[in-house]
Enzyme design. Sequence first.
Site, PDB file in Angstrom:
ATOM      1  N   SER A  92      57.254  25.791  38.611  1.00  0.00           N
ATOM      2  CA  SER A  92      57.500  27.314  38.190  1.00  0.00           C
ATOM      3  C   SER A  92      58.008  27.186  36.599  1.00  0.00           C
ATOM      4  O   SER A  92      57.666  27.946  35.826  1.00  0.00           O
ATOM      5  CB  SER A  92      58.625  27.899  38.885  1.00  0.00           C
ATOM      6  N   LYS A  93      58.937  25.933  36.130  1.00  0.00           N
ATOM      7  CA  LYS A  93      59.257  25.872  34.730  1.00  0.00           C
ATOM      8  C   LYS A  93      58.058  25.518  34.000  1.00  0.00           C
ATOM      9  O   LYS A  93      58.111  25.862  32.897  1.00  0.00           O
ATOM     10  CB  LYS A  93      60.338  24.708  34.840  1.00  0.00           C
TER      11      LYS A  93
ATOM     12  N   THR B 131      62.964  21.779  31.284  1.00  0.00           N
ATOM     13  CA  THR B 131      63.721  20.695  32.122  1.00  0.00           C
ATOM     14  C   THR B 131      62.589  19.403  31.992  1.00  0.00           C
ATOM     15  O   THR B 131      61.333  19.488  31.676  1.00  0.00           O
ATOM     16  CB  THR B 131      63.794  20.876  33.653  1.00  0.00           C
ATOM     17  N   ASP B 132      63.130  18.258  32.194  1.00  0.00           N
ATOM     18  CA  ASP B 132      62.179  16.920  32.133  1.00  0.00           C
ATOM     19  C   ASP B 132      61.482  17.043  33.344  1.00  0.00           C
ATOM     20  O   ASP B 132      60.649  16.225  33.428  1.00  0.00           O
ATOM     21  CB  ASP B 132      63.008  15.920  31.788  1.00  0.00           C
ATOM     22  N   GLU B 133      61.892  17.680  34.423  1.00  0.00           N
ATOM     23  CA  GLU B 133      61.121  17.627  35.674  1.00  0.00           C
ATOM     24  C   GLU B 133      59.797  18.011  35.548  1.00  0.00           C
ATOM     25  O   GLU B 133      58.679  18.037  36.272  1.00  0.00           O
ATOM     26  CB  GLU B 133      61.937  18.275  36.817  1.00  0.00           C
TER      27      GLU B 133
ATOM     28  N   THR C 241      73.206  35.778  40.310  1.00  0.00           N
ATOM     29  CA  THR C 241      72.811  35.343  41.761  1.00  0.00           C
ATOM     30  C   THR C 241      74.049  34.349  42.235  1.00  0.00           C
ATOM     31  O   THR C 241      75.073  34.273  41.697  1.00  0.00           O
ATOM     32  CB  THR C 241      71.558  34.426  41.697  1.00  0.00           C
TER      33      THR C 241
ATOM     34  N   TYR D 227      60.174  24.108  41.932  1.00  0.00           N
ATOM     35  CA  TYR D 227      60.901  24.324  40.705  1.00  0.00           C
ATOM     36  C   TYR D 227      60.586  23.822  39.516  1.00  0.00           C
ATOM     37  O   TYR D 227      60.085  24.795  38.622  1.00  0.00           O
ATOM     38  CB  TYR D 227      62.355  23.716  41.154  1.00  0.00           C
TER      39      TYR D 227
HETATM   40  N1  LIG Z   1      71.117  21.790  35.348  1.00  0.00           N
HETATM   41  C1  LIG Z   1      70.326  20.914  34.745  1.00  0.00           C
HETATM   42  O1  LIG Z   1      70.342  19.699  34.871  1.00  0.00           O
HETATM   43  C2  LIG Z   1      69.206  21.375  33.880  1.00  0.00           C
HETATM   44  C3  LIG Z   1      68.632  20.725  33.179  1.00  0.00           C
HETATM   45  C4  LIG Z   1      67.343  20.766  32.218  1.00  0.00           C
HETATM   46  C5  LIG Z   1      67.096  22.155  32.226  1.00  0.00           C
HETATM   47  N2  LIG Z   1      67.803  23.270  33.041  1.00  0.00           N
HETATM   48  C6  LIG Z   1      67.490  24.384  32.861  1.00  0.00           C
HETATM   49  O2  LIG Z   1      68.435  25.026  32.369  1.00  0.00           O
HETATM   50  C7  LIG Z   1      68.536  26.588  32.507  1.00  0.00           C
HETATM   51  C8  LIG Z   1      70.099  26.735  33.354  1.00  0.00           C
HETATM   52  O3  LIG Z   1      70.364  25.602  34.282  1.00  0.00           O
HETATM   53  P1  LIG Z   1      71.634  25.983  35.070  1.00  0.00           P
HETATM   54  O4  LIG Z   1      71.852  24.576  35.718  1.00  0.00           O
HETATM   55  O5  LIG Z   1      72.676  26.651  34.253  1.00  0.00           O
HETATM   56  O6  LIG Z   1      71.221  26.927  36.252  1.00  0.00           O
HETATM   57  P2  LIG Z   1      72.238  27.751  37.337  1.00  0.00           P
HETATM   58  O7  LIG Z   1      71.413  27.891  38.402  1.00  0.00           O
HETATM   59  O8  LIG Z   1      73.436  27.110  37.289  1.00  0.00           O
HETATM   60  O9  LIG Z   1      72.159  29.219  36.407  1.00  0.00           O
HETATM   61  C9  LIG Z   1      71.187  30.124  36.355  1.00  0.00           C
HETATM   62  C10 LIG Z   1      71.706  31.286  36.008  1.00  0.00           C
HETATM   63  O10 LIG Z   1      70.702  32.367  35.833  1.00  0.00           O
HETATM   64  C11 LIG Z   1      70.888  33.466  36.756  1.00  0.00           C
HETATM   65  N3  LIG Z   1      69.806  34.278  37.105  1.00  0.00           N
HETATM   66  C12 LIG Z   1      68.881  33.678  37.903  1.00  0.00           C
HETATM   67  N4  LIG Z   1      68.188  34.554  38.203  1.00  0.00           N
HETATM   68  C13 LIG Z   1      68.216  35.343  37.411  1.00  0.00           C
HETATM   69  C14 LIG Z   1      67.465  36.764  36.965  1.00  0.00           C
HETATM   70  N5  LIG Z   1      66.333  37.037  37.784  1.00  0.00           N
HETATM   71  N6  LIG Z   1      67.831  37.510  36.059  1.00  0.00           N
HETATM   72  C15 LIG Z   1      68.974  37.339  35.348  1.00  0.00           C
HETATM   73  N7  LIG Z   1      69.717  36.300  35.605  1.00  0.00           N
HETATM   74  C16 LIG Z   1      69.076  35.398  36.464  1.00  0.00           C
HETATM   75  C17 LIG Z   1      71.964  33.248  37.559  1.00  0.00           C
HETATM   76  O11 LIG Z   1      72.731  34.236  37.959  1.00  0.00           O
HETATM   77  C18 LIG Z   1      72.790  31.915  36.914  1.00  0.00           C
HETATM   78  O12 LIG Z   1      73.862  32.777  36.288  1.00  0.00           O
HETATM   79  C19 LIG Z   1      67.547  26.853  33.844  1.00  0.00           C
HETATM   80  O13 LIG Z   1      66.311  27.326  32.859  1.00  0.00           O
HETATM   81  C20 LIG Z   1      67.039  25.245  34.033  1.00  0.00           C
HETATM   82  O14 LIG Z   1      65.860  25.110  34.472  1.00  0.00           O
HETATM   83  C21 LIG Z   1      68.842  22.811  33.834  1.00  0.00           C
END
Ligand SMILES: NC(=O)c1ccc[n+]([C@@H]2O[C@H](COP(=O)([O-])OP(=O)(O)OC[C@H]3O[C@@H](n4cnc5c(N)ncnc54)[C@H](O)[C@@H]3O)[C@@H](O)[C@H]2O)c1
Length: 339
Positions: A170-171, A142-144, A41, A167
């Site tokens: 959904s998580k 996530t902690d959210e 994406t 968001y």
């Molecule tokens: N960024 C943060 O601070 C944070 C904190 C806690 C938890 N998280 C969790 O960690 C995970 C990764 O977060 P991030 O910041 O790297 O996200 P990001 O948005 O940078 O990356 C998400 C990745 O998932 C891929 N993707 C999206 N929809 C998809 C689908 N339907 N099929 C296959 N691939 C798909 C995208 O192409 C992208 O490469 C998420 O689950 C998020 O909820 C993130």
Amino acid sequence: MSSNMKSILVTGGAGFIGANFVPYFAQKYPEYKVINLDKLTYAGDLNNLKELIDAENYEFVHGDICNRELVEYLFTTYDIRGVIHFAAESHVDNSISGPEVFIKTNVNGTFTLLDVAKKYWMEAPFQYKEGYEACRFHHISTDEVYGTLGETGLFREDTPYAPNSPYSSSKASSDLLVRAYFHTYGMDVTTSNCSNNYGPKQHNEKLIPTIIRKALAGEDIPIYGDGKNVRDWLYVLDHCTGIDLVYHKGRAGETYNIGGRNERDNLFIVKHICEILDVKKPRNDGSSYKELITFVKDRAGHDRRYAIDATKIETELGWKADENLETGIVKTIDWYLYK
Ligand SMILES: NC(=O)c1ccc[n+]([C@@H]2O[C@H](COP(=O)([O-])OP(=O)(O)OC[C@H]3O[C@@H](n4cnc5c(N)ncnc54)[C@H](O)[C@@H]3O)[C@@H](O)[C@H]2O)c1
């Protein structure tokens, strides 16, 4: 592929955290073949995985976690023995303007992965197929999901869920599906709920990259509301080591909170980054980057404070963050300046 190599499916490995995790994981465990399924994406970028170009134990698959046929095909073709699930829509602002894709990817996508894994690994509830007993599904969350905190208090693993944005809800839904596959089917699952990450390879839309990018471009640096929203910041590689530990050593069915004990409000973050940039890359007219800070209308439903109690992962699994905000921010800024 050598016959004693184990295939692990990583989803969303081209995103921010995944693109830090996959190189770390593939290099640390040459005995694993890492299959990275990512839809690419707007948030996914294969340039972030360049260091794996010559890696023999890594393969990229372009596709959607909601595509059951594809996911089934990958499980059988690669004989998948573990899942580490990052793929998600992850930006709160986008979930406010367009929530539907968050439900599709975060809820339906997680369900598809869980259900295919169960079918491939298990004979019946609480009964793994012979040879598949060690297969585990690790879910990144996530902690959210815990909602928002007042001035005091910390999120613990037993804090009730109270997600506030599309968001986070959904998580939260995906976390509950993971839980259900443990309690109903006896599937070996683990979940980690992490605080805000920062570091190399983060998408431009997020707070810290926005601050650095806008400052360097000499543009207004937008800060929501009064800038007093507090987040518990964790350097992304510390998150990666936490995931590795939970995946390998965590107890099945358990959740682990991961956080850096580095609470800061947005105003502190922006000022701190400006001060570092003032030294590393002084502006031509000698003024401070702080002059670019501009307050903008707050995000709808903006949670005030998140903070994690990481005692469980620290005491049970011996995890500890290597970076604090001061050291991690310098590494992050250097990555943006010199990448
Ligand atoms: N960024 C943060 O601070 C944070 C904190 C806690 C938890 N998280 C969790 O960690 C995970 C990764 O977060 P991030 O910041 O790297 O996200 P990001 O948005 O940078 O990356 C998400 C990745 O998932 C891929 N993707 C999206 N929809 C998809 C689908 N339907 N099929 C296959 N691939 C798909 C995208 O192409 C992208 O490469 C998420 O689950 C998020 O909820 C993130």
